[in-house]
Design an enzyme around this catalytic site. Sequence first.
Site, PDB file in Angstrom:
ATOM      1  N   HIS A   1     -20.492 -73.129  -3.334  1.00  0.00           N
ATOM      2  CA  HIS A   1     -20.005 -72.379  -2.376  1.00  0.00           C
ATOM      3  C   HIS A   1     -20.161 -70.730  -2.870  1.00  0.00           C
ATOM      4  CE1 HIS A   1     -15.792 -70.789  -0.643  1.00  0.00           C
ATOM      5  NE2 HIS A   1     -17.107 -70.278  -0.183  1.00  0.00           N
TER       6      HIS A   1
ATOM      7  N   SER B   1     -12.545 -78.485  -7.014  1.00  0.00           N
ATOM      8  CA  SER B   1     -13.268 -77.306  -7.502  1.00  0.00           C
ATOM      9  C   SER B   1     -12.740 -76.982  -8.639  1.00  0.00           C
ATOM     10  CB  SER B   1     -12.478 -76.123  -6.509  1.00  0.00           C
ATOM     11  OG  SER B   1     -12.714 -74.913  -7.143  1.00  0.00           O
TER      12      SER B   1
ATOM     13  N   MET C   1     -18.702 -66.392  -7.160  1.00  0.00           N
ATOM     14  CA  MET C   1     -18.265 -65.138  -7.006  1.00  0.00           C
ATOM     15  C   MET C   1     -18.906 -64.175  -7.541  1.00  0.00           C
ATOM     16  SD  MET C   1     -14.348 -66.148  -7.050  1.00  0.00           S
ATOM     17  CE  MET C   1     -13.521 -67.693  -6.646  1.00  0.00           C
TER      18      MET C   1
ATOM     19  N   MET D   1     -19.956 -67.206  -2.774  1.00  0.00           N
ATOM     20  CA  MET D   1     -19.021 -66.165  -2.142  1.00  0.00           C
ATOM     21  C   MET D   1     -19.961 -64.716  -2.390  1.00  0.00           C
ATOM     22  SD  MET D   1     -15.372 -67.884  -2.843  1.00  0.00           S
ATOM     23  CE  MET D   1     -15.958 -69.136  -3.818  1.00  0.00           C
TER      24      MET D   1
ATOM     25  N   MET E   1     -12.324 -71.776   5.486  1.00  0.00           N
ATOM     26  CA  MET E   1     -11.336 -71.173   4.140  1.00  0.00           C
ATOM     27  C   MET E   1     -10.047 -71.478   4.849  1.00  0.00           C
ATOM     28  SD  MET E   1     -13.436 -70.799   1.559  1.00  0.00           S
ATOM     29  CE  MET E   1     -11.854 -70.381   0.712  1.00  0.00           C
TER      30      MET E   1
ATOM     31  N   ASP F   1     -11.159 -75.519   2.452  1.00  0.00           N
ATOM     32  CA  ASP F   1     -10.948 -74.948   1.184  1.00  0.00           C
ATOM     33  C   ASP F   1      -9.842 -74.191   1.191  1.00  0.00           C
ATOM     34  OD1 ASP F   1     -11.786 -74.280  -1.453  1.00  0.00           O
ATOM     35  OD2 ASP F   1     -13.575 -73.307  -0.924  1.00  0.00           O
TER      36      ASP F   1
ATOM     37  N   ASP G   1     -17.706 -72.694  -7.241  1.00  0.00           N
ATOM     38  CA  ASP G   1     -17.264 -71.525  -6.669  1.00  0.00           C
ATOM     39  C   ASP G   1     -18.061 -70.351  -7.055  1.00  0.00           C
ATOM     40  OD1 ASP G   1     -15.486 -72.288  -4.415  1.00  0.00           O
ATOM     41  OD2 ASP G   1     -14.406 -72.947  -6.170  1.00  0.00           O
TER      42      ASP G   1
ATOM     43  N   HIS H   1     -17.501 -79.229  -6.439  1.00  0.00           N
ATOM     44  CA  HIS H   1     -17.264 -78.141  -5.731  1.00  0.00           C
ATOM     45  C   HIS H   1     -17.460 -76.812  -6.580  1.00  0.00           C
ATOM     46  CE1 HIS H   1     -16.422 -75.538  -2.286  1.00  0.00           C
ATOM     47  NE2 HIS H   1     -15.628 -74.706  -2.789  1.00  0.00           N
TER      48      HIS H   1
HETATM   49  C1  DX5 Z   1     -11.465 -70.129  -3.443  1.00  0.00           C
HETATM   50  C2  DX5 Z   1     -12.367 -71.041  -3.601  1.00  0.00           C
HETATM   51  C3  DX5 Z   1     -11.772 -72.182  -3.745  1.00  0.00           C
HETATM   52  C4  DX5 Z   1     -10.612 -72.703  -4.763  1.00  0.00           C
HETATM   53  C5  DX5 Z   1      -9.818 -73.521  -4.366  1.00  0.00           C
HETATM   54  O1  DX5 Z   1     -12.122 -68.893  -2.990  1.00  0.00           O
HETATM   55  O2  DX5 Z   1     -13.376 -70.996  -2.769  1.00  0.00           O
HETATM   56  O3  DX5 Z   1     -12.619 -73.349  -3.889  1.00  0.00           O
HETATM   57  O4  DX5 Z   1     -11.294 -72.839  -5.880  1.00  0.00           O
HETATM   58  O5  DX5 Z   1      -8.637 -73.648  -5.164  1.00  0.00           O
HETATM   59  P1  DX5 Z   1      -7.218 -74.283  -4.667  1.00  0.00           P
HETATM   60  O6  DX5 Z   1      -7.308 -75.587  -4.347  1.00  0.00           O
HETATM   61  O7  DX5 Z   1      -6.376 -74.130  -6.038  1.00  0.00           O
HETATM   62  O8  DX5 Z   1      -6.574 -73.351  -3.464  1.00  0.00           O
HETATM   63 ZN    ZN Z   2     -14.878 -72.856  -2.536  1.00  0.00          ZN
END
Ligand code: DX5
Ligand code: ZN
Length: 216
Positions: free
Chosen positions: A66, A8, A37, A68, A137, A175, A35, A33
Amino acid sequence: MQRLIAPSLLSADFLHLGDAIEMINHSEADWFHCDVMDGRFVPNISFGIPVIQAIKKTARKPLDVHLMIVEPEKYFEAFAKAGADIITFHYEACTHIHRAVQQIKSLRLKAGVVLNPHTPVMLLDDILSDLDLVLLMSVNPGFGGQKFIERSYQKIGKLSQMITEQHSSTLIEVDGGVTTENASALFEAGAHVLVAGNAVFKSPDPQDTISKLKHA
Ligand code: DX5
Ligand code: ZN
């Protein structure tokens, strides 16, 4: 069974994102990956379309985006154009899951639904065969570096059973809180893809950590 690793980029040093991408290109990792947000679906804001576009320029492996965000279906096309290869969106953020999945597929991308820790896998029973992947998750979404929720193993097991019963080829991605300590147990429980942020980027040798995760 497939064992894929998706580092990620949320945990990468954003000042040197290009180096992080090169490191992943040269590693045994399988996907990037990314993320996204929005500060509404989750209590944090990360990065969006222009950053995905920039990543795409040098990334030589698929981009696993991903989302969010609320109303994710409004942005599928923009993320497809920016270079996403896989789009996952949250069950909790979308009313018309079936339609949204078809929208992603019509853009010729792989489509997946994400479940928050409290959302039961049974809710996907009638859509499972349409999904390329399900992202479970194993922390509450919004931040890297959180503690893995142990209950996730049971969800992986149940989902794995549903996939077998339906003779489906849907992949299970996990994840949040993934480490070199729990990777092997996660794969054994039925996960096909492990996302790892902090475990990779806060380790002294990220490439070696990726190999350790992959061969856990
Ligand atoms: C959290 C993200 C993850 C995050 C995981 O909301 O979706 O992808 O980056 O990070 P680690 O592996 O550090 O928990
Ligand atoms: Zn993620």
